[in-house]
Scaffold this active site. Structure first.
Site, PDB file in Angstrom:
ATOM      1  N   CYS A   3      -0.540   2.282   0.054  1.00  0.00           N
ATOM      2  CA  CYS A   3       0.158   3.499  -0.381  1.00  0.00           C
ATOM      3  C   CYS A   3      -0.200   3.840  -1.819  1.00  0.00           C
ATOM      4  O   CYS A   3      -0.757   4.893  -2.097  1.00  0.00           O
ATOM      5  CB  CYS A   3       1.672   3.310  -0.251  1.00  0.00           C
ATOM      6  SG  CYS A   3       2.259   3.163   1.438  1.00  0.00           S
ATOM      7  N   GLU A   6      -0.889   0.866  -4.299  1.00  0.00           N
ATOM      8  CA  GLU A   6      -0.983  -0.430  -4.945  1.00  0.00           C
ATOM      9  C   GLU A   6      -2.292  -0.604  -5.713  1.00  0.00           C
ATOM     10  O   GLU A   6      -3.364  -0.246  -5.233  1.00  0.00           O
ATOM     11  CB  GLU A   6      -0.826  -1.546  -3.922  1.00  0.00           C
ATOM     12  CG  GLU A   6       0.500  -1.483  -3.199  1.00  0.00           C
ATOM     13  CD  GLU A   6       0.510  -0.497  -2.041  1.00  0.00           C
ATOM     14  OE1 GLU A   6       1.140   0.590  -2.185  1.00  0.00           O
ATOM     15  OE2 GLU A   6      -0.101  -0.777  -1.018  1.00  0.00           O
TER      16      GLU A   6
END
Length: 786
Positions: free
Chosen positions: A431, A433
């Protein structure tokens, strides 16, 4: 433009019905039954992959140019019994459920029941994990205080760097053999363990080369039977490409794409990593091939675009493998989170945008597929032209690409101990990171329900939903005389639950290190070969364990409501607000109006609330960051939810901020639903008061109606928002561009809106594939205006 070939392949991909394929499970099962106990586990894992690549059904779809599927055909989805041995009931649930279903044949159920379950029921990692955890860990997990990523999937969030474009697996294998020869059995007590790991890696190199050889032979045999001269030439070309890669380094743009895809297939076939492997800085890796061939005249821009479109389809053909229970609730989607980065900086610090960067944006725009996810890396050096090209796609309303602040991402990595070169060549996956591509194992270990911990604090260690004592006694909040007492109580509870989570993480790391190595993935991640250690056992250059905080907007508003109304202005007592929440605010309309509409809230550039947000953030940061993991690295935090904010909300009663019982939490670091009332500028100013550099990533969603972003003015306003937020050191921002009316119509008439895509959290999904609760949450997000 999409060619007729790409149109047909895209239609096939979008219309493919996900189903459970038992082929992988049966092959892995046969290897374990034949070899288990006769050698080391790393060698066993290498043999399992080798046998899989030698026996799996091959698939060359009609007209495609990039070849290879994880299953027998698009959307054929394997299971991983060594990770999670599903019950027959699980299979039936997967088949029958309305959302994110997988068709399951009677044969699949029979194989699972008669062959897989008897052998794997007590051998799966899921079984080992549950049986290795303490009672308090299991109770916290069941209550929704935290989740566990490795309960049904393997460690993931790993990204390719440039090495696979510079050497083939013959060379990787030679490096491994040299490393074995150099082992020092006289002085190194770990020499035998290293030998076993390296032998497993060597077998894994054979596995991918077998796959390439088989595809070369298949394409050649298909060409011999092909009547269409054009397709015959294409198949012969595919055969030649698969002779070159993956055994040898790619020489052309097309070979580079095929090389990556073979690597991708082996990573996601070896194990089921969360999140899926991805090519990272694809524009950087492909540009030398593109530039050379363009100059030579052997490749046109149009051909390169078509090849990339074919790669996009390959990603979309691979649904995320099936999940059940809590793991499904924290990530209820077919999306497997492969996230392609474009832009950013080069290793020398110069602007990284090139012609392939724009080409990739064109492909994103044209294909409009859920997978792969995509993002643009924006630095101070990024041309405005590149940002605005991305924003033109974003304002079309399907949520891709997302946008990252390259300068902050690099700062995050430097703070975590990476070199400047490794930081510049890294970026973001999953997402949001952050990681050093090709050199880091940065593992998401699970979500932490911050509002739930405050709820337990307000009940002196008791979970009011289950009536179980899950926390520690931190005092009766009715007797607290100051907000400081409440915050100290919360911090003690936070420490208690983080302690439980981290102890569990250490146990799970050890289980994966000893029972479930990944020799193939270890080949392509520095410094696993050099160290003779597996990726799951600390072999990577950098090793980070993330715990993701969820609900920062909610817990801020909960604490603000108490501080403002109970302690500072004495509008009501602690007893009264606790009774109101217990009653879900029924009969307490006056209190509800105060906390809902007349209390400072996060997301409005109001220091009263935002200072509370900072205190919670630093409490979470200080409690997690720096705790050692079992691989020579440490735990860190990031702030994202996937779909877990819906699940976490469902296990929390009404909260002091006016949120009703069981309603979803806010996504990422976004404000609570309806709390942000002063426009998008106020939101980014509030969000920027968090120190993003201390994290491994934060997620901020914003929603606009299409009319707000129309024309050049609308585009410029959106660009200004991005640049302003990034100037304030924000990590990431993404946008939904859609009206509430459209979403409500789609909810009422799903058959008419099957193609409607929205941004959920760190990914996009078909609106009609989302649960009703998640649909409602997206509908209720504040529609911003300039």
């Amino acid at each position: 433009m999409k060619s007729e070939r790409v149109k047909k392949l895209r239609e096939q991909s979008v219309n493919a019905v996900p189903y459970i394929s038992m082929e992988r499970a049966e092959i892995v099962d046969s290897v374990y039954k034949k070899y288990e106990g006769s050698g080391s586990i790393p060698v066993l894992r290498g043999l399992a992959l080798k046998e899989l690549m030698a026996k799996k059904t091959l698939c060359i779809n009609d007209g495609e140019l990039i070849v290879g599927e994880r299953g027998e055909k698009p959307a054929a989805t394997p299971t991983y019994p060594e990770l999670c041995c599903h019950t027959v009931e699980d299979f039936q649930i997967m088949n029958d459920r309305e959302k994110i279903s997988f068709k399951t044949s009677e044969r699949a159920k029979k194989v699972q029941e008669e062959t897989i379950i008897p052998y794997w029921k007590n051998r799966s990692m899921r079984n080992h994990i549950v049986n290795s955890m303490s009672e308090e860990w299991n109770e916290c997990y069941k209550a929704g205080i935290f989740t566990e990523f490795m309960e049904q999937r393997g460690p993931g969030h790993t990204v390719a760097d440039g090495k696979i474009y510079k050497k083939g697996f013959i060379q990787f294998k030679k490096e491994i053999e040299q490393a074995i020869r150099e082992l020092d059995f006289h002085n190194d007590d770990e020499a035998l363990d290293k030998k076993n790991q390296l032998e497993g890696m060597s077998i894994a190199c054979d596995a991918i080369m077998i796959l390439g050889k088989r595809y070369s032979e298949l394409a050649k045999s298909m060409a011999e039977k092909e009547d269409d001269p054009k397709r015959k030439d294409e198949l012969l070309n595919i055969s030649d490409i698969c002779k070159q890669v993956p055994a040898n380094a790619p020489r052309t743009f097309e070979e580079a794409l095929q090389m990556y895809w073979f690597v991708h297939l082996c990573v996601i076939s070896e194990l089921n990593p969360w999140d899926a492997f991805n090519p990272g800085r694809l524009d950087q890796h492909l540009y030398p091939f593109y530039k050379k061939e363009l100059e030579e005249g052997s490749l046109s821009r149009e051909k390169a675009e078509e090849l990339l479109q074919c790669l996009w389809i390959k990603f979309n053909n691979q649904p995320a493998p099936p999940k059940v229970g809590i793991t499904l609730k924290e990530s209820g989607t077919y999306t497997d989170f492969a996230n392609i980065n474009s832009g950013g900086l080069k290793e020398d610090g110069s602007d990284g945008v090139n012609e392939v960067s724009y080409l990739i944006l064109d492909v994103i725009d044209e294909m409009k597929l859920l997978q792969p996810s995509s993002n643009v890396q924006i630095s101070k050096k990024t041309p405005q032209k590149f940002l605005k090209r991305a924003l033109k796609i974003i304002r079309k309303g399907w949520g891709q690409p997302s946008i990252f602040n390259t300068d902050v991402v690099i700062q995050e990595m430097l703070r975590a101990g990476k070199t400047i070169e490794d930081a510049r060549c890294g970026g973001n996956s999953g997402c949001i990171e952050t990681g050093a591509f090709g050199k880091e194992a940065y593992i998401l270990t699970g979500y932490m329900n911050l509002p739930k911990i405050l709820e337990i604090t307000l009940n002196n260690g008791i979970d009011p939903i289950t009536s179980k004592k899950l926390g520690i006694e931190t005092g009766d909040p009715r007797k607290f005389e100051s907000n400081e007492e409440l915050m100290e109580a919360f911090k003690k509870q936070l420490k208690h639950f983080i302690d439980i989570k981290v102890i569990g993480n250490r146990i799970i790391e050890r289980l994966y290190a000893t029972k479930m190595p990944v020799p193939f993935l270890s080949v392509i991640i520095d410094d696993c070969i050099k160290e003779g250690k597996d990726y799951n056992a600390g072999g990577a250059r950098y090793n980070t364990s993330y715990i993701q905080g969820v609900g920062i907007g909610n817990i801020t508003d909960m604490l603000s409501a108490i501080k403002y109304n109970v302690f500072d202005n004495k509008k009501f007592t602690m007893s009264e607000i606790l009774q109101a929440t217990k009653d879900n605010f029924k009969g307490h309309e006056g209190i509800y109006n105060l906390v809902k509409n007349k209390t400072p809230k996060y997301g409005n550039d109001d220091d009263y609330a935002d200072e509370i947000m900072k205190e919670v953030f630093y409490a979470y940061y200080n409690e997690v960051t720096g705790r050692k993991n079992g691989k020579g690295g440490m735990h860190r935090i990031n702030m994202l939810p996937t779909t877990c904010h819906v699940y976490f909300g469902s296990v929390i009663g009404a909260t002091p901020d006016g949120r009703l019982a069981n309603k979803p939490l806010a996504d990422g670091i976004s404000p609570s639903k309806g709390a942000d009332r002063n426009g998008p500028t106020a939101v980014i100013k509030s969000a920027a008061k968090m120190d993003h550099v201390l994290t491994g990533g934060t997620l901020l969603n914003q929603k606009f109606t299409p009319d707000i972003l129309e024309g050049e003015e609308g585009l410029n306003n959106l660009a200004h928002i991005v640049r302003a937020y990034f100037k304030l050191d924000g990590h990431h921002i993404q946008f939904n561009v859609i009206s509430k009316e459209t979403l409500l119509k789609a909810q009422e008439n799903p058959d008419e809106y099957k193609e409607l895509i929205v941004r959920v959290a760190g990914y996009s999904d078909y609106f009609c594939n989302l649960s009703k609760a998640l649909q409602d949450e997206i509908i209720e997000r504040t529609e911003q205006a300039f």
